[in-house]
Design an enzyme around this catalytic site. Sequence first.
Site, PDB file in Angstrom:
ATOM      1  N   GLY A  74      -2.516   7.852  11.542  1.00  0.00           N
ATOM      2  CA  GLY A  74      -2.642   8.862  12.377  1.00  0.00           C
ATOM      3  C   GLY A  74      -4.277   9.692  12.320  1.00  0.00           C
ATOM      4  CG  PHE A  75      -4.777  12.866  14.905  1.00  0.00           C
ATOM      5  CD1 PHE A  75      -5.225  11.846  15.680  1.00  0.00           C
ATOM      6  CD2 PHE A  75      -3.568  13.516  15.385  1.00  0.00           C
ATOM      7  CE1 PHE A  75      -4.519  11.432  16.794  1.00  0.00           C
ATOM      8  CE2 PHE A  75      -3.208  13.358  16.727  1.00  0.00           C
ATOM      9  CZ  PHE A  75      -3.752  12.241  17.416  1.00  0.00           C
ATOM     10  N   GLY A 100      -5.735   9.964   8.883  1.00  0.00           N
ATOM     11  CA  GLY A 100      -6.430   8.794   8.501  1.00  0.00           C
ATOM     12  C   GLY A 100      -7.305   8.037   9.575  1.00  0.00           C
ATOM     13  CB  CYS A 102      -0.914  -0.070   1.071  1.00  0.00           C
ATOM     14  SG  CYS A 102      -0.145  -0.196   2.736  1.00  0.00           S
TER      15      CYS A 102
END
Lengths: 531, 431
Positions: A426-427, A429, A255
């Site tokens: 993180g935020f 995502g 990914c």
Amino acid sequence: MNAIVEELLAGEKRQTGAADMMLQLAEWAAASYARYDRAAVDRITKAASEAAYALAGSLAEAAVKETGFGVAEHKKIKNEICSRGIYEAYKNEDFCSKRVVAEQKIVEVPRPAGVVFALTPSTNPVCTVYFKIMLALMTRNAIIISPHPFAKKCSAEGALAMAKAAEQAGAPAGIIQVITEPTLPLIEHVMKSPRVSVILATGGSPVVRAAYSSGNPAIGVGPGNAPAFVDSTADLNAAAKRIIGSKSFDNSILCTNESTVVAEESIADKLLQALGKAGGYVAKPDEVDSIREYLFGLGSFNVEVVGKSAAEIASRIGIKVPSSTKVILTPIDRVGIDEALSREKLCPVLGFVRVPHVHAGISTSRALIRMSGAGHSAAIHSSNTATILAYAGAVKALRVVVNAPCSQGAAGFGTHLAPSFTIGTGFFGRSSVGENIGPKHLVNWTRIAYSDEASETFGDFSSLEVWNNQAPLPVGRDSPMTLGRLQEGAERADAALFAQAAGGAMTDEIAAMRDEIRRIVLEELRAAFRK
Amino acid sequence: MADTEQSPAKQEFIRKSIQFWNPGKTQFWQDAGVDLVIDRRQDYFLYDMDGRRLIDVHLNGGTYNIGHRHPELVEVLNRGTQRFDMGNHHFPALGRTALAEKLAKSCGGDLHYTIYGSGGGEAIDIAIKTARHAKQKKKIVSILKAYHGHTGLAVAAGADRFSKLFLADKPDEFINVPFNDLNAMEDALKAKDVAAVIMETIPATYGFPMPLPGYLTEVKKLTERYDALYIADEVQTGLMRTGEMWGYQRYGIHPDIVVIGKGISGGMYPIACVVVREPYAGWLKQDGFGHMATMGGAELGCLVAMKTLEILERPQTRPMVNYISELMASGLTEIMKLYSDFFVGIRQCGVVMGLEFDYPEGAKPVMKHLYENGVWAIFSTLDPRVLQFKPGVLMTAALCEELLERVERAIGLARAECKGLGKAGGKRYAA
Ligand SMILES: Cc1ncc(COP(=O)(O)O)c(C=O)c1O
């Protein structure tokens, strides 16, 4: 058995009930393993990693065969990295012992999460299984693997081999378990179970979303959509080689792979040439149309091309490409929802978009990540630190790989990021962790904090272990047999009883004991009857 | 009586139980300080009608081995009632044959036919009848202080406390020998006039004295030598409680007849089973109507039994039993160190356990203090120094930890009481 009875027995709770038992066994294993010391944990982790390493090649092939994704040779490398490689990377770190921070009068005591529920993908099946198990073992957690149904066989085989090796090296029974027949309702049931301490989810957005909304702490890794910005200060030949190497690695199934090259206009032609030399095939406009149609014509990404080679994709579409082709480049005019080819492509098809200047390069890269991959990865090829910094500050990626292949570099291979097949988004995502996931994310620390008043002196913890003089830990391998004390003949028989194999013949010692026991029993009974 | 006050509703209920149900038994429990009236039940918990929660480590002798109202059993019973009822015991029946096939596989060897009853006692009667038919002999040898149930033949084979009460003792047909005494066993069998030896693999009501090394294998050999059958009463030792599916497997023997009860019903639908080796099931061919009971092998019970076996056969069960029994062994040993002048021994085979108290009827005050501290375990009727301690095979790690913590407290209190220490001191439980 007959069909009528079998049908009556096959209620919905059969599956969930079996899963609950796995969870319960995992709780037992976790409770015990949490008290193991560093040396034992190291032994277990090493044994499991070696068992996994030994299967790296055969399971790489098995994975390609089972899923049809990727390149066995590359998968083997990833399997090796995720077994012995991960062991080596962390072997000098200690997640099991207390830490004393004398100057702050603080002692930190490691507290493993407990039961880790790991969802693993079909794209990187075996290496992700390896990776998550290694993390769990290093940090004294139990783990249940739920492999992607497309890759359930190779994933289970890898996990079970590690389980066997870990248990042989002394790990408690059930420390590693696999759901061999994963189904959606089952996964959902486990994800919501209060017995799960943390979910490590890798996979498509629905799986990751479900993990986040399960009510359990979750660390999820969703899709990426990495831009690779090449500015006018880049070493174009080196950049081209890195991009092609990265995009073709395991047929672009990580990914962290590059989605679209964003090239500054002034060097775009030269870059295209260099990419061509490195193994890229630049598609002609009508070919770009048919590629777009084949990849995204059905609305969502065509899973049939996931992890397929450039040559195979070309031949399926009916495009003639040189046999040396590793990556198909599709020049596009813009990025955004009106250009499907600017979305994530888990195959060696690479978008190529031109931008007039650095500023546009940054905003185009931001646009790519607006579509998907927030918090994930981005690459830049440049020698201008100001550009690199501006790019990193603007693009919503939590790792920006500089002058390196993004597939590998963002995952910590060939860079000094933590080696990981689980990328915290993180935020941005909507995740709690923004780093590459490593063992430290599976442990909390209890902090013993003394008063900061100088009169309160800090204790001496140096020679102490957290679990001193503990009663023997249950490991789930035998069920004890003892005679007690009030039972006739018990004292003499206890040792022999332990030694006796089930069904073992009478030893001389036992035969001799027989008369003695008889005498005592009779005495007791006589006494009893006198009462 | 428990520290907590009884509600008026409970007082009234207990009064009615004395009036209409069983005065002796009801009063016994009131005197023993256990005023339990069970209302709701779930997992390994019982809830008194006044709402108090108890961890159940009595389990009715393993009836609730996999917990009360196990959700998979509830489901299978619900599904079953959509299609089946008890069934007609004269005909081949879907559930009965399916369970028999499953049991044949589970019991191993040529243990083959299953004959059904609705309770353990009836199943013991069936086993004894089957042995008598096979051997054409009448005598049955059993263990002094054995307990096999209260039906006609079962009660005659058990401790005489219960057989004499109803003038059901038959000393010429039912011979008792001391447990773990091979010479006595051999003496009883020598004349070759015995049809069968019947053995609880670990005598439960006698407080789980453990078979000494080689004892059961030798008894089995003696039965072979003297032309008798070996009947294993696995009512309390079957179903993974010893760490193996059947207790006899743990001791490495292969019985001629196996009696299964209690836990096989999941506590949800009465059923008991007798599994017989092929050569000794002759009456099933000679006269298949030879033994029957309308409710024996009710088909709903068969479904529940099959599900119970399915759950126990899952690969997680064995390590789970191991964990539970290992933790109990080490946790109880720690407690024993604290109160070594009172709590003196642990008899254990898997989760089949007897805790020994070196005090006359010492298990009774322990039972009472456990009850007051949220744990229900029962003393051994035939050896009240011993507390029967029977954790379930699917207990969680957290529940076991909680259990040990409560047991430690209760044993401490019981010891203080017995030794005349502390506030409760003085009350005696003399033999
Ligand atoms: C070992 C044993 N056998 C047989 C029985 C009789 O079973 P039931 O009460 O179902 O008749 C019992 C009951 O306690 C038992 O413990």
